[in-house]
Design a protein around this motif. Structure first.
Motif, PDB file in Angstrom:
ATOM      1  N   ILE B 453      15.037  21.261 -18.515  1.00 33.05           N
ATOM      2  CA  ILE B 453      15.033  22.442 -19.379  1.00 33.05           C
ATOM      3  C   ILE B 453      16.021  23.492 -18.851  1.00 33.05           C
ATOM      4  CG2 ILE B 453      13.583  24.399 -20.158  1.00 33.05           C
ATOM      5  CD1 ILE B 453      11.287  22.315 -20.416  1.00 33.05           C
ATOM      6  N   ASP B 454      16.094  23.630 -17.538  1.00 32.48           N
ATOM      7  CA  ASP B 454      17.061  24.571 -16.956  1.00 32.48           C
ATOM      8  C   ASP B 454      18.498  24.181 -17.316  1.00 32.48           C
ATOM      9  OD1 ASP B 454      14.990  25.977 -15.836  1.00 32.48           O
ATOM     10  OD2 ASP B 454      15.193  25.088 -13.839  1.00 32.48           O
ATOM     11  N   ILE B 455      18.767  22.867 -17.326  1.00 34.06           N
ATOM     12  CA  ILE B 455      20.121  22.421 -17.698  1.00 34.06           C
ATOM     13  C   ILE B 455      20.410  22.760 -19.161  1.00 34.06           C
ATOM     14  CG2 ILE B 455      21.566  20.373 -18.077  1.00 34.06           C
ATOM     15  CD1 ILE B 455      20.413  19.206 -15.517  1.00 34.06           C
ATOM     16  N   LEU B 456      19.425  22.497 -20.051  1.00 35.81           N
ATOM     17  CA  LEU B 456      19.613  22.857 -21.469  1.00 35.81           C
ATOM     18  C   LEU B 456      19.917  24.349 -21.578  1.00 35.81           C
ATOM     19  CD1 LEU B 456      16.802  20.954 -23.434  1.00 35.81           C
ATOM     20  CD2 LEU B 456      19.050  20.133 -22.726  1.00 35.81           C
ATOM     21  N   ARG B 457      19.172  25.154 -20.840  1.00 32.66           N
ATOM     22  CA  ARG B 457      19.346  26.603 -20.912  1.00 32.66           C
ATOM     23  C   ARG B 457      20.740  27.006 -20.430  1.00 32.66           C
ATOM     24  NH1 ARG B 457      15.004  28.102 -18.159  1.00 32.66           N
ATOM     25  NH2 ARG B 457      13.743  28.254 -20.048  1.00 32.66           N
ATOM     26  N   SER B 458      21.193  26.387 -19.343  1.00 28.77           N
ATOM     27  CA  SER B 458      22.506  26.781 -18.816  1.00 28.77           C
ATOM     28  C   SER B 458      23.618  26.364 -19.782  1.00 28.77           C
ATOM     29  CB  SER B 458      22.716  26.221 -17.404  1.00 28.77           C
ATOM     30  OG  SER B 458      22.830  24.823 -17.447  1.00 28.77           O
ATOM     31  N   ILE B 459      23.434  25.242 -20.481  1.00 35.45           N
ATOM     32  CA  ILE B 459      24.434  24.842 -21.486  1.00 35.45           C
ATOM     33  C   ILE B 459      24.428  25.848 -22.643  1.00 35.45           C
ATOM     34  CG2 ILE B 459      25.038  23.097 -23.224  1.00 35.45           C
ATOM     35  CD1 ILE B 459      23.926  20.980 -21.266  1.00 35.45           C
ATOM     36  N   LYS B 460      23.222  26.179 -23.118  1.00 38.35           N
ATOM     37  CA  LYS B 460      23.107  27.148 -24.208  1.00 38.35           C
ATOM     38  C   LYS B 460      23.818  28.453 -23.835  1.00 38.35           C
ATOM     39  CE  LYS B 460      21.401  29.614 -27.705  1.00 38.35           C
ATOM     40  NZ  LYS B 460      22.136  29.594 -28.985  1.00 38.35           N
ATOM     41  N   LEU B 461      23.570  28.956 -22.639  1.00 35.38           N
ATOM     42  CA  LEU B 461      24.162  30.242 -22.241  1.00 35.38           C
ATOM     43  C   LEU B 461      25.667  30.128 -21.992  1.00 35.38           C
ATOM     44  CD1 LEU B 461      21.260  31.694 -20.076  1.00 35.38           C
ATOM     45  CD2 LEU B 461      21.927  32.335 -22.417  1.00 35.38           C
ATOM     46  N   ALA B 462      26.138  28.931 -21.631  1.00 32.60           N
ATOM     47  CA  ALA B 462      27.583  28.739 -21.487  1.00 32.60           C
ATOM     48  C   ALA B 462      28.272  28.918 -22.846  1.00 32.60           C
ATOM     49  CB  ALA B 462      27.878  27.352 -20.914  1.00 32.60           C
ATOM     50  N   PHE B 463      27.629  28.453 -23.911  1.00 33.22           N
ATOM     51  CA  PHE B 463      28.188  28.609 -25.255  1.00 33.22           C
ATOM     52  C   PHE B 463      27.903  29.992 -25.845  1.00 33.22           C
ATOM     53  CE2 PHE B 463      29.769  24.570 -27.012  1.00 33.22           C
ATOM     54  CZ  PHE B 463      29.391  23.684 -26.023  1.00 33.22           C
ATOM     55  N   ASP B 464      26.763  30.552 -25.498  1.00 33.61           N
ATOM     56  CA  ASP B 464      26.222  31.691 -26.237  1.00 33.61           C
ATOM     57  C   ASP B 464      25.611  32.691 -25.263  1.00 33.61           C
ATOM     58  OD1 ASP B 464      25.170  33.323 -28.195  1.00 33.61           O
ATOM     59  OD2 ASP B 464      23.687  31.878 -28.930  1.00 33.61           O
ATOM     60  N   PRO B 465      26.483  33.417 -24.520  1.00 31.05           N
ATOM     61  CA  PRO B 465      25.974  34.265 -23.422  1.00 31.05           C
ATOM     62  C   PRO B 465      24.970  35.319 -23.881  1.00 31.05           C
ATOM     63  CG  PRO B 465      28.400  34.398 -23.608  1.00 31.05           C
ATOM     64  CD  PRO B 465      27.952  33.413 -24.618  1.00 31.05           C
ATOM     65  N   LYS B 466      25.081  35.803 -25.139  1.00 29.90           N
ATOM     66  CA  LYS B 466      24.146  36.824 -25.592  1.00 29.90           C
ATOM     67  C   LYS B 466      22.964  36.222 -26.372  1.00 29.90           C
ATOM     68  CE  LYS B 466      25.756  40.958 -26.664  1.00 29.90           C
ATOM     69  NZ  LYS B 466      26.536  42.005 -27.404  1.00 29.90           N
ATOM     70  N   ASN B 467      22.915  34.906 -26.428  1.00 37.04           N
ATOM     71  CA  ASN B 467      21.809  34.219 -27.125  1.00 37.04           C
ATOM     72  C   ASN B 467      21.651  34.718 -28.567  1.00 37.04           C
ATOM     73  OD1 ASN B 467      19.748  32.335 -27.287  1.00 37.04           O
ATOM     74  ND2 ASN B 467      18.174  33.741 -26.501  1.00 37.04           N
ATOM     75  N   ILE B 468      22.758  34.689 -29.298  1.00 37.08           N
ATOM     76  CA  ILE B 468      22.803  35.220 -30.664  1.00 37.08           C
ATOM     77  C   ILE B 468      22.533  34.139 -31.703  1.00 37.08           C
ATOM     78  CG2 ILE B 468      24.478  36.109 -32.399  1.00 37.08           C
ATOM     79  CD1 ILE B 468      23.472  38.279 -30.471  1.00 37.08           C
ATOM     80  N   LEU B 469      23.004  32.896 -31.435  1.00 39.59           N
ATOM     81  CA  LEU B 469      22.932  31.861 -32.465  1.00 39.59           C
ATOM     82  C   LEU B 469      21.628  31.066 -32.376  1.00 39.59           C
ATOM     83  CD1 LEU B 469      24.465  30.598 -34.854  1.00 39.59           C
ATOM     84  CD2 LEU B 469      25.414  28.925 -33.256  1.00 39.59           C
ATOM     85  N   ASN B 470      20.819  31.208 -33.399  1.00 38.11           N
ATOM     86  CA  ASN B 470      19.553  30.483 -33.519  1.00 38.11           C
ATOM     87  C   ASN B 470      18.694  30.558 -32.253  1.00 38.11           C
ATOM     88  OD1 ASN B 470      17.700  29.206 -35.083  1.00 38.11           O
ATOM     89  ND2 ASN B 470      18.756  27.239 -35.175  1.00 38.11           N
ATOM     90  N   PRO B 471      18.420  31.759 -31.783  1.00 45.88           N
ATOM     91  CA  PRO B 471      17.645  31.901 -30.552  1.00 45.88           C
ATOM     92  C   PRO B 471      16.209  31.401 -30.721  1.00 45.88           C
ATOM     93  CG  PRO B 471      17.917  34.031 -31.623  1.00 45.88           C
ATOM     94  CD  PRO B 471      18.787  33.063 -32.372  1.00 45.88           C
TER      95      PRO B 471
END
Lengths: 477, 477
Positions: B453-471
């Motif tokens: 889950i931590d890896i998924l999160r780090s990938i998400k934040l690499a693409f979307d640092p402000k967590n804007i897209l479909n949070p």
């Protein structure tokens, strides 16, 4: 053979001792430059792509690998994982020195699960052994890289190896359903399992596949098997020119309505080089070019119907002869010629550049025509062979023997840039199956945007914040 | 229908005006709660998974979408992309309010490229339309989600939709070769193209596929087509019990040596519900369970040989009858029953939980047996149907009509946890094709480690640092 230094620490005696404690003294190579040299290169023929490691280790367990990665992070020493060293883009080459981590001792078949049609293996299993193991169960692993007699399945997964049967069966990634992975920071994670469908989170398996050893070290791999085809026939179709042969390829795929198992293209120079290397003969090796087409399937009747249709289509589109190889011995003789072309060229001259461009199938004739023009313009032979059915051509510019090495080193990058630009114009990509490694890292930007590269970099750093695992491959992180 | 607030800004009148300037006033829904309600849910039957957006926009170009994402990042407002709203895990539901971005107006077929056997489409094209467009060219798109008459291809790609033909043809991702994507920060990137092989960097296409709208918004999708099968036949195999039917599935896949196109499983409750809903009859709908098996191929003779072999194998393993449907009308009648089971159950009761577990094929009999025990233990019916050939079962616990809603809400999570634990024990996963969304986010941790889950999160934040897209989908970033 120099090692590029870049903010990493050297491997000290203390680190070497710690590595010996982890994997056992016998399995650490340190200080012996002759033995370490083996780990400095892959199958790229040109010496400039090689770099010496400071130490090599040969672990056998996932725990050992996790401990090595933790040590490397703690001491800031780079780690380059290595399979059989049969790669063609420098993926296993330790360009910043440090530790080479060889998986050659992790060569166990862990389980054949007939009921689920899956096999679980360690990364150091030779690809060809998988089919030897499963054929009595009526099963089949569909990966068929040309180096299958020597390459490791771990390397195939790391590079997403393609090979000779990708048109019908797809590339390596299609068959990977599960993995045990050591992450760059030394955590052990399980991905997938024996499932043929799974959407639990992002597709980390397909992110690992083709990551060229930069995102994790695979310690177990579960592969899907399929029923062994009951019949398989090869056609050797001869053409007067390379252009004639290649023009037939998109037609087979569209007009025929049949997806064959393989369509391999070999020009005259390639066939003759391989035949000479193997001391082998195949029918009319003086033909201008050949297509080696495989058809396989669940029944003899179906395969017969399909190869007849394809054979007639080839004759209609300019083939001068079509030979049918319907027994294993004859098929294997022809395929062996195909598999050994790269090796044969290496013997002829180390001053060559084995390329791996891929274009949409309908653009193959234009690409081959463009290669002909480049060859004339630069006065340099560019033999060409490859997986024509999926647009992947191994064009190989070879140094003109009349040239000095300096001239070749000047002309090669110009020629390659022109070849890559044509590939990009035709909607192609720089690598179909060999990977980027450090060989094609700089030229990748001709094909993808800066934003694309930035995304690759951010993914790499998400997995590997200190850039410890196989640094300098694909991108500079 | 509440909106969870979480450090995002509200959509102000100023932001609404800016959105109107980007996509045109006509294509912004703001202030009209009745119209906005449409964008608050997908096809999950239970109201608790719905959340109201503050505004909905309907762009038509990649530039508009890039501008929306830049605005959203600047103003810190979340954006939830939406296809047809036919999802089953809440992927298109704006759980933190903000902007819903609907691609319904992006419904153009951009190009059919017959020579390369590719089609390029916008994300709002209805999946079924693709095959209507290409069939005259002798080509075929192999995706076959059960909602194909209404779902959009963009949603299929976002969820990596599976469907009825995945055993032979694989899931959506296998056919995606190229994409234009707007990243979460509003950059436009091109991935892949018309290539069937490409290892230029990490496999970003397969990372996007199945990312549930959290890593990018697809604005163009290139899909590989294959030759249209010349023959297709369906078998309807009747069994006395669900256990008998399901026991035949792994045997068909292994003993038979044939990979059929589809093996769909339907228990008696499922068949009867769908027949009633459609006012349709199919042979012996009172049978205990049915397998709907499709065989297709390049020739009538080959298909005949294969369906005969499979039919006999079913009779040998306990089928009481095998019906052959060898014309389109009869086949379509049976498939329509299969496709409408989920819809039929929704009509019967909104208090149900449509599940999407997947297990290794050899574990299906144990899973079905376990579901029977759970049904008895909790005194609650669990009709079951799904893509048995790939281990993906849509078990659907339905509230016992004698219960209060409170009782159902208490029992449901206990029952599901027990079902998920059994699935995990059998080597299964929580979702084969419907995705995690926000429906299964919490329970995902029963199947994967914290490190995963931590890896998924780090990938998400690499693409979307402000967590804007479909949070809030798949993981909390």
């Amino acid at each position: 053979m120099d090692t590029l230094k870049r903010n990493y620490n050297p491997v000290t005696l203390e680190i070497a001792k710690e590595l010996e404690r982890i994997v056992g003294e016998k399995f650490v190579i340190y200080g012996d430059q002759e033995k370490l040299e083996t780990f400095s290169h892959d199958e790229i023929s040109e010496a400039e792509y090689a770099h010496m490691p400071e130490i090599a280790v040969r672990p056998t367990t996932v725990e050992e690998i996790a401990a090595i990665m933790k040590l490397a992070n703690r001491t800031n020493v780079p780690v380059t994982p290595r399979g059989a060293g049969s790669g063609l883009s420098g993926g296993a080459v330790p360009i910043y020195g440090g530790i080479v981590l060889s998986v050659d001792r992790m060569n166990k078949i862990i389980e054949i699960d007939r009921d689920n049609m899956m096999i679980t293996v360690e990364p150091g299993v030779v690809t060809n052994e998988i089919n030897d193991f499963v054929k009595d169960s009526g099963l089949f692993y569909a990966g068929y890289p040309m180096s299958l007699e020597t390459c490791y399945i771990g390397g195939n997964v790391a590079e997403n190896a393609g090979g000779g049967k990708a048109i019908k069966y797809g590339v390596t990634g299609r068959y990977v359903t599960g993995m045990e992975v050591v992450t760059p920071v030394g955590e052990i994670i399980q991905l997938g399992g024996k499932l043929v469908k799974d959407v639990t989170g992002y597709n980390l398996i397909q992110l690992m596949v083709g990551s060229e050893g930069t995102l994790g070290i695979f310690t177990k791999i579960t592969l899907k098997l399929i029923p062994l085809p009951k019949s398989s026939v090869d056609l050797l179709c001869l053409f007067e020119t390379a252009e004639d042969a290649i023009a037939a390829v998109p037609k087979i795929m569209t007009t025929g309505g049949i997806i064959p198992t393989a369509i391999e293209f070999m020009d005259k120079t390639s066939v003759q080089a391989a035949c000479e290397y193997l001391n082998e003969t195949i029918p009319y090796q003086e033909a201008g070019a050949m297509l080696l087409i495989t058809v396989d399937g669940a029944s003899v009747a179906q395969v017969e119907q399909e190869y007849n249709a394809i054979g007639e289509l080839c004759l209609d589109t300019g083939a001068t002869e079509v030979y049918v190889a319907d027994n294993f011995t004859t098929s294997e003789r022809i395929w062996k010629v195909r598999r050994n072309i790269a090796e044969a060229f290496k013997v002829i001259s180390p001053h060559q550049s084995l390329e791996d461009i891929v274009v949409p199938i309908a653009a193959i004739p234009k690409m081959v025509c463009g290669l002909g023009k480049l060859s004339k313009k630069y006065d340099c032979s560019i033999p060409c062979y490859g997986h024509a059915g999926d647009g992947n051509l191994h064009a190989t510019p070879v140094m003109n023997p009349k040239w000095s090495l300096e001239k070749w080193r000047k002309i090669r990058p110009e020629l390659l840039t022109e070849m890559y630009n044509l590939t990009a114009e035709l909607g192609g990509a720089i690598s179909g199956e060999h990977g980027i490694g450090h060989k094609r890292k700089k030229e990748m930007s001709l094909f993808v945007s800066q934003c694309y590269i930035d995304i690759l970099r951010s993914i790499k750093l998400a997995f590997d914040p200190k850039n410890i695992l196989n640094p300098g491959k694909i991108i500079d992180a």
